[in-house]
Structure formats: structure tokens, C-alpha cells
Design a protein around this motif. Structure first.
Motif, PDB file in Angstrom:
ATOM      1  N   TYR A 174       0.828  -1.215   0.000  1.00  0.00           N
ATOM      2  CA  TYR A 174       0.000   0.000   0.000  1.00  0.00           C
ATOM      3  C   TYR A 174       0.858   1.260   0.000  1.00  0.00           C
ATOM      4  O   TYR A 174       0.669   2.163  -0.804  1.00  0.00           O
ATOM      5  N   LEU A 185      -4.472  -0.333  -1.565  1.00  0.00           N
ATOM      6  CA  LEU A 185      -4.950  -0.741  -0.240  1.00  0.00           C
ATOM      7  C   LEU A 185      -5.611  -2.114  -0.254  1.00  0.00           C
ATOM      8  O   LEU A 185      -5.417  -2.915   0.659  1.00  0.00           O
ATOM      9  N   ARG A 186      -6.374  -2.363  -1.308  1.00  0.00           N
ATOM     10  CA  ARG A 186      -7.018  -3.690  -1.369  1.00  0.00           C
ATOM     11  C   ARG A 186      -5.952  -4.796  -1.386  1.00  0.00           C
ATOM     12  O   ARG A 186      -6.054  -5.794  -0.688  1.00  0.00           O
ATOM     13  N   LEU A 189      -4.522  -5.427   2.038  1.00  0.00           N
ATOM     14  CA  LEU A 189      -5.409  -6.194   2.916  1.00  0.00           C
ATOM     15  C   LEU A 189      -5.396  -7.675   2.549  1.00  0.00           C
ATOM     16  O   LEU A 189      -5.416  -8.547   3.418  1.00  0.00           O
ATOM     17  N   TYR A 244      -4.935   0.771  12.057  1.00  0.00           N
ATOM     18  CA  TYR A 244      -4.108   0.505  10.867  1.00  0.00           C
ATOM     19  C   TYR A 244      -2.829  -0.239  11.240  1.00  0.00           C
ATOM     20  O   TYR A 244      -2.474  -1.251  10.638  1.00  0.00           O
ATOM     21  N   TRP A 248      -5.279  -4.225  13.388  1.00  0.00           N
ATOM     22  CA  TRP A 248      -5.548  -5.064  12.208  1.00  0.00           C
ATOM     23  C   TRP A 248      -4.832  -6.407  12.314  1.00  0.00           C
ATOM     24  O   TRP A 248      -5.216  -7.394  11.688  1.00  0.00           O
ATOM     25  N   TYR A 266     -12.232   0.723   5.579  1.00  0.00           N
ATOM     26  CA  TYR A 266     -11.534   0.260   4.371  1.00  0.00           C
ATOM     27  C   TYR A 266     -12.508  -0.104   3.248  1.00  0.00           C
ATOM     28  O   TYR A 266     -12.111  -0.205   2.099  1.00  0.00           O
ATOM     29  N   GLU A 308      -8.424   9.368   3.076  1.00  0.00           N
ATOM     30  CA  GLU A 308      -8.228   7.925   3.249  1.00  0.00           C
ATOM     31  C   GLU A 308      -8.096   7.509   4.707  1.00  0.00           C
ATOM     32  O   GLU A 308      -8.881   6.743   5.219  1.00  0.00           O
ATOM     33  N   LEU A 309      -7.070   8.012   5.364  1.00  0.00           N
ATOM     34  CA  LEU A 309      -6.816   7.446   6.688  1.00  0.00           C
ATOM     35  C   LEU A 309      -6.925   8.445   7.843  1.00  0.00           C
ATOM     36  O   LEU A 309      -6.733   8.080   8.987  1.00  0.00           O
TER      37      LEU A 309
END
Ligand code: BGC
Length: 446
Positions: A174, A185-186, A189, A244, A248, A266, A308-309
């Protein structure tokens, strides 16, 4: 005041394969994603790579002698997967020979080998087949680990499946800072999920193979995220940052689920979670024998408009290392209390802690790294305080035994207690090595 450690407490030092071994083309090793990444223009400091590094592959005997001189109880190193499986499904005994000799050398000198199975050097063949994005990576990893257990299982008492899944997924898929340098990002994950699943399945395999003597666990790098102010926004931003960086990984490993708030957040980028299959989380949360904690610093977080974050990193009043990391040993204390309260009671090993500073070799061949000694002393004092409070912490691995290849920073950051002259490969004890030697001998911090 003198702080004492028990005789059973393990004082160790840590390294990893790509950061120290060199010999990247020898005895059948094929490239890893780090060979490719470090040779891609613009990815590492001055284009530096691990081709030679500390030349440890050829100098390991001398290096073990140095460990003996310092007196460490245990040595944590990692295995280079592409040395052991240079191609899919093809075991390479030549590559394994190196680790067998290293382990023998350690055992002969009464230094306990602590083996990490994955410290980021994914074989290129695996990457070319999709890497951690391909669910088959779980199978490949378990096959590789199972073989390593068979080969070294009788001599290794502590196994770490993965080192810092956060770095191998979010920083690599990412943030693009680490190999393979993706920015999606996907993907991060998915990679994180497969890495965690490969951890669970490897622990299961280890139990199946019946290595009763050894213990197994995972190492997470935990970075406490504190709000910059007590404003609601900053508190929320710090909570997201914690999700994050830490939750996680902690939640699935110790509680068997991903944190709902982060999943929700997300969702706008990953659309769905179809890569998580039924029973995966049950496997990921298999019981570990111990938990490895890597701790270097804390972060101070402020709310930002970032879509985003929603966080911005700011700095507090603390001194910083060469990595620009704030030196806050008290945050390690709070972190362990939190782990005990919210996550697990299993034994903890601090599998990494240390600091980079601008070390220079003085004329007389000395390196006076007093700031590093101060860093180590203060962190170890917090650990002693935790043990006194009843926290089951069994060992400490200083990062690092020797200056080495610091990933995207090349050789520009020195973390070692042994100074490495990269031109001559000469190894020189820094003052911190003598300090650590005395600490181990007396088991006391004065
Ligand atoms: C990693 C090491 C690295 C160290 C210092 C840890 O995150 O496990 O490989 O050299 O931090 O950055």
C-alpha cells in the motif's frame, strides 16, 4: 538504583537474512523480491542492495565468535526462503547446509538459535505467481516452513513464523516503501490476510509434526499511537492509526476477527472482503506459545482532512533517533500492559528493540555510541519494571547485532552494536557491545 534480571531471561541479538547474508547468487539461491526492488532505480538510498551486505554467509563462523564474546544467550536470525526453495516445490539442500552449519556453530557455543521463517524476502518465483495476493502463497509457505522444521527442528527452540506482517503487507503493497513497492490498499489487505493465514496454518503444521521441544509464535511490530491533543478529532484519528498499525493484526491473531471500525473504513477502497473465507479467522487465531513484540517508537497523531486514513503524524518533545523515531521507553511499558489487558497472557519476547544513530569510527578504532547505550538502558529498565509488575517477559533481542542493510535506507542507518566497515568488512565492537556484554554477565543495569 540497580535493576536485576533473572538467570532464565534471554539476552539476545537479532538480524535478518537479506540484511546481512550477501551471497545472493550462491549455492542455488534465486532472487527474492528485495533483490529486484533494491535494484530498481530510486527505491533505495543510493541504489544500495544486499548483494554483499555483511557477507555473513561467508563469515558466519567469525560472527558467532563475536556473539560468544559479547555473551548473548540467544541469536535471532531469519531464513532466506529462496535459498531453501529456489523454485516452486523444489527443495535445495545446498541452501539448507548454510543454516545447519550456522545452527551447529551456535549450539556448540551455547547460544540458542531463534529462527524467523519470513523476514520479507519472498522468492521472486512466488511473486511472479501473484505473491501474497495469491491464496496459494499460504500453501507454498507452509510447505517451506514444514521442510525447515524437519531440517532444524531438533536444535531450534523458538520459532517465529512472520516478522512484522504490517511491513510485509501495508508498507509493501500500500505505501510502496518496501518490496514489491505496490500502492493499493485492497492488495495490502489481501496480502495481510494471506500472511496471517500462512502463520496460522504453519503453527498447525508445526503441532502436527510434533516438535514438542520447540515453541512457536509470531512477531508483530507494535507502534502505540497517541492523540496529539485531547480533542475528539485527534482521539479518533489516533484510534484509526492504531487500527491501521496494530489492531488489524492483534485482533485476528488473538481474538479471531478483524476490527469492525477498520473494516467499515476500508470498505470504500476494497469493496468487499471476498478474500476472507469461512474458517480463516479460526485458523489465524490458533493458539501461539509466545508472542514476539518489536518495539522502537510511538507515534503522535493529529486529525487531518486526508480522505483515506484521517491522520497526520506530528512530533512531541522527545529526542529522536536517526530514523526520526521518538525515543519513548515508557510507551513500551504501556504497550505491554495493554497487551496483557486486551489481548493475551502468553509469554512475551521482545524480539526487536534498538536505535540507529550516526556512529563514527574514531582514530583509535573506537565507536562511542553513548546515545545507543542510553536508549538500550532505558528500554531494558522498562522491561525490568514490567517483569517486576508480574508481566511474563522471557527475553530481549537487541536490533541489531551488527550494522546492516536497512531496507530502503540502504547502509545509511547504523543499528548495530558492532560497527561494520563496509569497505573492508572489518567488525568493530561499539561501546554498546561492551556495555551489553557487562549487562549480560552481571544481569544487572547499573
Ligand atoms: C525490522 C528490521 C529493521 C528494523 C529497523 C524492524 O522493523 O524487522 O528488519 O531493520 O525494524 O528499521
Amino acid at each position: 538504583m540497580t535493576v536485576k534480571f533473572g538467570n532464565d531471561f534471554l539476552f539476545g541479538a537479532a538480524t535478518s537474512s537479506y540484511q546481512i547474508e550477501g551471497a545472493v547468487r550462491e549455492d542455488g539461491r534465486t532472487p527474492s523480491i528485495w533483490d529486484v526492488f533494491s535494484k530498481t532505480p530510486g527505491k533505495t538510498y543510493r541504489g544500495e542492495n544486499g548483494d554483499i551486505a555483511c557477507d555473513h554467509y561467508h563469515r558466519y563462523r567469525g560472527d558467532v565468535e563475536l556473539m560468544e564474546k559479547i555473551g548473548i544467550d540467544a541469536y535471532r536470525f531469519s531464513i532466506s526462503w529462496p535459498r531453501i526453495f529456489p523454485e516452486e516445490g523444489k527443495f535445495n539442500p545446498e541452501g539448507m547446509k548454510f543454516y545447519k552449519s550456522l545452527v551447529n556453530e551456535l549450539v556448540e557455543r551455547s547460544i540458542r538459535p531463534v529462527v524467523t521463517l519470513y523476514h520479507w524476502d519472498l522468492p521472486l518465483w512466488a511473486y511472479n505467481m501473484g505473491g501474497w495476493l495469491n491464496r496459494d502463497s499460504v500453501k507454498w509457505f507452509v510447505e517451506y516452513s514444514g521442510r525447515v522444521f524437519e531440517e532444524l527442528g531438533d536444535s531450534v527452540s523458538l520459532w517465529v513464523t512472520h516478522n512484522e506482517p504490517l511491513c510485509a503487507s501495508f508498507f509493501s503493497y500500500y505505501e510502496g516503501e518496501h518490496a514489491p513497492g505496490h500502492r493499493d490498499l485492497r492488495e495490502a489487505l489481501i496480502a495481510a490476510h494471506h500472511i496471517l493465514l500462512s502463520h496460522g496454518n504453519t503453527v498447525e503444521e508445526f503441532r502436527k509434526l510434533g516438535y514438542k521441544k520447540g515453541k512457536i509464535g509470531i512477531t508483530l511490530n507494535l507502534i502505540p499511537a497517541y492523540p496529539a491533543t485531547q480533542s475528539e478529532d485527534d482521539i479518533r484519528a489516533a484510534r484509526i492509526r492504531d487500527g491501521y498499525l496494530n489492531r488489524w493484526f492483534l485482533d485476528p491473531v488473538f481474538k479471531g476477527y478483524y476490527p469492525e471500525d477498520m473494516k467499515e473504513m476500508y470498505k470504500q477502497f476494497v469493496f468487499d472482503y471476498d478474500f476472507i473465507q469461512e474458517e480463516d479467522l479460526q485458523k489465524i487465531s490458533i493458539k501461539n506459545d509466545f508472542m514476539g513484540v518489536n518495539y522502537y517508537n510511538r507515534e503522535l497523531i493529529k486529525f487531518s482532512g486526508d480522505p483515506e486514513l484521517k491522520f497526520e503524524r506530528v512530533y512531541g518533545k522527545f529526542a529522536r533517533t536517526e530514523m526520526d523515531w521518538e525515543i519513548v521507553p515508557e510507551a513500551l511499558y504501556d504497550l505491554v500492559l495493554r497487551l496483557r489487558k486486551e489481548y493475551t497472557k502468553i509469554p512475551i519476547y521482545i524480539t526487536e528493540n534498538g536505535a540507529a544513530f550516526k556512529d563514527s569510527l574514531l582514530k583509535k578504532g573506537e565507536v562511542r555510541d553513548t546515545r545507543r547505550i542510553d536508549y538500550l538502558r532505558r528500554h531494558l529498565s522498562e522491561i525490568a519494571r514490567l517483569i517486576k509488575k508480574g508481566m511474563d517477559i522471557r527475553g530481549y533481542f537487541l536490533w541489531s547485532l551488527i550494522d546492516n542493510f536497512e531496507w530502503q535506507f540502504g547502509y545509511s542507518k547504523r543499528f548495530g552494536i558492532i560497527y561494520l566497515d563496509y569497505k573492508t568488512q572489518e567488525r568493530i565492537f561499539k561501546e554498546s557491545a561492551f556495555w551489553y556484554r557487562d549487562l549480560i554477565k552481571t544481569r544487572a543495569i547499573k
